[in-house]
Design a protein around this motif. Sequence first.
Motif, PDB file in Angstrom:
ATOM      1  N   GLU A 194       2.503 -14.725 -12.092  1.00  0.00           N
ATOM      2  CA  GLU A 194       2.363 -15.972 -12.841  1.00  0.00           C
ATOM      3  C   GLU A 194       1.002 -16.585 -12.534  1.00  0.00           C
ATOM      4  O   GLU A 194       0.617 -16.713 -11.372  1.00  0.00           O
ATOM      5  CB  GLU A 194       3.471 -16.957 -12.451  1.00  0.00           C
ATOM      6  CG  GLU A 194       4.872 -16.450 -12.754  1.00  0.00           C
ATOM      7  CD  GLU A 194       5.935 -17.448 -12.349  1.00  0.00           C
ATOM      8  OE1 GLU A 194       5.596 -18.647 -12.199  1.00  0.00           O
ATOM      9  OE2 GLU A 194       7.091 -17.036 -12.160  1.00  0.00           O
ATOM     10  N   PHE A 195       0.272 -16.974 -13.602  1.00  0.00           N
ATOM     11  CA  PHE A 195      -1.048 -17.582 -13.444  1.00  0.00           C
ATOM     12  C   PHE A 195      -1.027 -18.980 -14.044  1.00  0.00           C
ATOM     13  O   PHE A 195      -0.654 -19.163 -15.200  1.00  0.00           O
ATOM     14  CB  PHE A 195      -2.120 -16.728 -14.121  1.00  0.00           C
ATOM     15  CG  PHE A 195      -2.303 -15.381 -13.491  1.00  0.00           C
ATOM     16  CD1 PHE A 195      -3.144 -15.221 -12.400  1.00  0.00           C
ATOM     17  CD2 PHE A 195      -1.615 -14.270 -13.963  1.00  0.00           C
ATOM     18  CE1 PHE A 195      -3.307 -13.986 -11.804  1.00  0.00           C
ATOM     19  CE2 PHE A 195      -1.766 -13.030 -13.377  1.00  0.00           C
ATOM     20  CZ  PHE A 195      -2.620 -12.891 -12.284  1.00  0.00           C
ATOM     21  N   GLN A 196      -1.433 -19.959 -13.242  1.00  0.00           N
ATOM     22  CA  GLN A 196      -1.521 -21.348 -13.686  1.00  0.00           C
ATOM     23  C   GLN A 196      -2.987 -21.749 -13.733  1.00  0.00           C
ATOM     24  O   GLN A 196      -3.684 -21.722 -12.721  1.00  0.00           O
ATOM     25  CB  GLN A 196      -0.756 -22.257 -12.719  1.00  0.00           C
ATOM     26  CG  GLN A 196      -0.853 -23.741 -13.064  1.00  0.00           C
ATOM     27  CD  GLN A 196       0.011 -24.592 -12.150  1.00  0.00           C
ATOM     28  OE1 GLN A 196       1.155 -24.259 -11.869  1.00  0.00           O
ATOM     29  NE2 GLN A 196      -0.536 -25.704 -11.664  1.00  0.00           N
ATOM     30  N   THR A 197      -3.468 -22.110 -14.919  1.00  0.00           N
ATOM     31  CA  THR A 197      -4.886 -22.399 -15.112  1.00  0.00           C
ATOM     32  C   THR A 197      -5.196 -23.847 -14.739  1.00  0.00           C
ATOM     33  O   THR A 197      -4.500 -24.770 -15.154  1.00  0.00           O
ATOM     34  CB  THR A 197      -5.286 -22.153 -16.570  1.00  0.00           C
ATOM     35  OG1 THR A 197      -5.011 -20.790 -16.904  1.00  0.00           O
ATOM     36  CG2 THR A 197      -6.766 -22.431 -16.779  1.00  0.00           C
ATOM     37  N   ARG A 247     -10.879 -28.364  -7.028  1.00  0.00           N
ATOM     38  CA  ARG A 247     -10.107 -29.514  -6.562  1.00  0.00           C
ATOM     39  C   ARG A 247      -8.723 -29.534  -7.195  1.00  0.00           C
ATOM     40  O   ARG A 247      -7.715 -29.789  -6.528  1.00  0.00           O
ATOM     41  CB  ARG A 247     -10.859 -30.795  -6.903  1.00  0.00           C
ATOM     42  CG  ARG A 247     -10.191 -32.093  -6.506  1.00  0.00           C
ATOM     43  CD  ARG A 247     -10.178 -32.273  -4.999  1.00  0.00           C
ATOM     44  NE  ARG A 247      -8.920 -31.887  -4.410  1.00  0.00           N
ATOM     45  CZ  ARG A 247      -8.660 -31.909  -3.121  1.00  0.00           C
ATOM     46  NH1 ARG A 247      -9.610 -32.283  -2.274  1.00  0.00           N
ATOM     47  NH2 ARG A 247      -7.493 -31.552  -2.643  1.00  0.00           N
ATOM     48  N   SER A 248      -8.656 -29.249  -8.486  1.00  0.00           N
ATOM     49  CA  SER A 248      -7.369 -29.196  -9.174  1.00  0.00           C
ATOM     50  C   SER A 248      -6.506 -28.060  -8.640  1.00  0.00           C
ATOM     51  O   SER A 248      -5.286 -28.186  -8.531  1.00  0.00           O
ATOM     52  CB  SER A 248      -7.577 -29.021 -10.681  1.00  0.00           C
ATOM     53  OG  SER A 248      -8.268 -30.122 -11.228  1.00  0.00           O
ATOM     54  N   CYS A 249      -7.153 -26.939  -8.310  1.00  0.00           N
ATOM     55  CA  CYS A 249      -6.411 -25.814  -7.725  1.00  0.00           C
ATOM     56  C   CYS A 249      -5.817 -26.205  -6.375  1.00  0.00           C
ATOM     57  O   CYS A 249      -4.670 -25.861  -6.061  1.00  0.00           O
ATOM     58  CB  CYS A 249      -7.330 -24.599  -7.565  1.00  0.00           C
ATOM     59  SG  CYS A 249      -7.754 -23.758  -9.105  1.00  0.00           S
ATOM     60  N   PHE A 250      -6.577 -26.922  -5.550  1.00  0.00           N
ATOM     61  CA  PHE A 250      -6.063 -27.379  -4.263  1.00  0.00           C
ATOM     62  C   PHE A 250      -4.853 -28.284  -4.467  1.00  0.00           C
ATOM     63  O   PHE A 250      -3.834 -28.158  -3.779  1.00  0.00           O
ATOM     64  CB  PHE A 250      -7.142 -28.131  -3.480  1.00  0.00           C
ATOM     65  CG  PHE A 250      -8.282 -27.273  -3.019  1.00  0.00           C
ATOM     66  CD1 PHE A 250      -8.069 -25.992  -2.562  1.00  0.00           C
ATOM     67  CD2 PHE A 250      -9.588 -27.754  -3.036  1.00  0.00           C
ATOM     68  CE1 PHE A 250      -9.117 -25.193  -2.139  1.00  0.00           C
ATOM     69  CE2 PHE A 250     -10.645 -26.968  -2.615  1.00  0.00           C
ATOM     70  CZ  PHE A 250     -10.412 -25.681  -2.161  1.00  0.00           C
ATOM     71  N   ASP A 251      -4.963 -29.222  -5.405  1.00  0.00           N
ATOM     72  CA  ASP A 251      -3.865 -30.150  -5.666  1.00  0.00           C
ATOM     73  C   ASP A 251      -2.616 -29.405  -6.125  1.00  0.00           C
ATOM     74  O   ASP A 251      -1.496 -29.691  -5.690  1.00  0.00           O
ATOM     75  CB  ASP A 251      -4.271 -31.173  -6.728  1.00  0.00           C
ATOM     76  CG  ASP A 251      -5.316 -32.160  -6.220  1.00  0.00           C
ATOM     77  OD1 ASP A 251      -5.474 -32.281  -4.979  1.00  0.00           O
ATOM     78  OD2 ASP A 251      -5.996 -32.798  -7.053  1.00  0.00           O
ATOM     79  N   ALA A 252      -2.816 -28.423  -7.013  1.00  0.00           N
ATOM     80  CA  ALA A 252      -1.677 -27.651  -7.516  1.00  0.00           C
ATOM     81  C   ALA A 252      -1.062 -26.811  -6.408  1.00  0.00           C
ATOM     82  O   ALA A 252       0.163 -26.645  -6.345  1.00  0.00           O
ATOM     83  CB  ALA A 252      -2.128 -26.758  -8.675  1.00  0.00           C
TER      84      ALA A 252
END
Length: 296
Positions: free
Chosen positions: A123-126, A131-136
């Motif tokens: 599963e890939f979440q874009t 920073r957004s990747c860290f939050d996710a």
Amino acid sequence: MTLDDLRVFVAVCRAGSLSAVARELACTQSAVSQHVKRLERETGVSLLERRARGVVPTHAGRVLRDAAADGIAGLDLALRRLGDLVSGDSGSVRVTTGGTTVRHFMAEGVVAFRQRYPKVNLEFQTETSSRSCFDALVAGNLDLAWVTIGSPVRGIEQRTVVDLPWVLAVRADDPLAARTRVGVADLAGISLIRLPQNSTSGALLDTALAGLGVRSSSDTSVADWDTAVLLAELGLGHAVVPALPGRPVPGDDSPLRLIPVPDLPPLPVGWAVRRWDALAPLARTFADTVAGICAA
């Protein structure tokens, strides 16, 4: 207090809004508020400060948020590992990353991993930035994030996989196109196509240029490096971009030229996780597979 109370509270701190979390959870704002109020009754302190645009955690709220985020992350990872033990080689690997990362860094790795583990769900979440990747990664039930390696982030472990050299993307008819390399002095005063200010890689480039005494203007901003290269090819400006794997080297008949800029420090990219030692075996294998192919 319940685990759901803590999850909702951490989500509210991250989003800075009760209504945003309510939309995310498909519930009412009142239901979200009840979770926070229950925590405040249990702790005996105010946890959120309401402002004109949303909410922010108080000092006590930050203490609880940090502890809850660490605890929830550890629990989620443990549950994922238990699930993988039950399902064997038919578990899942969840990755968050930018929109063009899979093409440039993971294409071969995904194929190799799929051939070895055909039953595993990938599963890939874009996301739009590191920073957004860290939050996710902190907030969601995710295993891995592919990011530009930057400053330390609390609760996140980062590991460099590859250092990318920088190149200048220009049209073939540009005066700089015939160069075999470009010095930083050549970048002074030219218009550069830039990534947004919240981009880690864009910020690292700006810092490197400033450290070398280079000042350049910019009248064009894009969301990713591929778009920057395309606009440079169309003659809408110059783009200093990392030399990304998987990008074909322009031929003599191409309208694009990519010229090395060796004076700039390379851009480190790689994996980020909450805890490497708690990473599920399948996720670790996927990370190692991608890293090995990138290194090669």
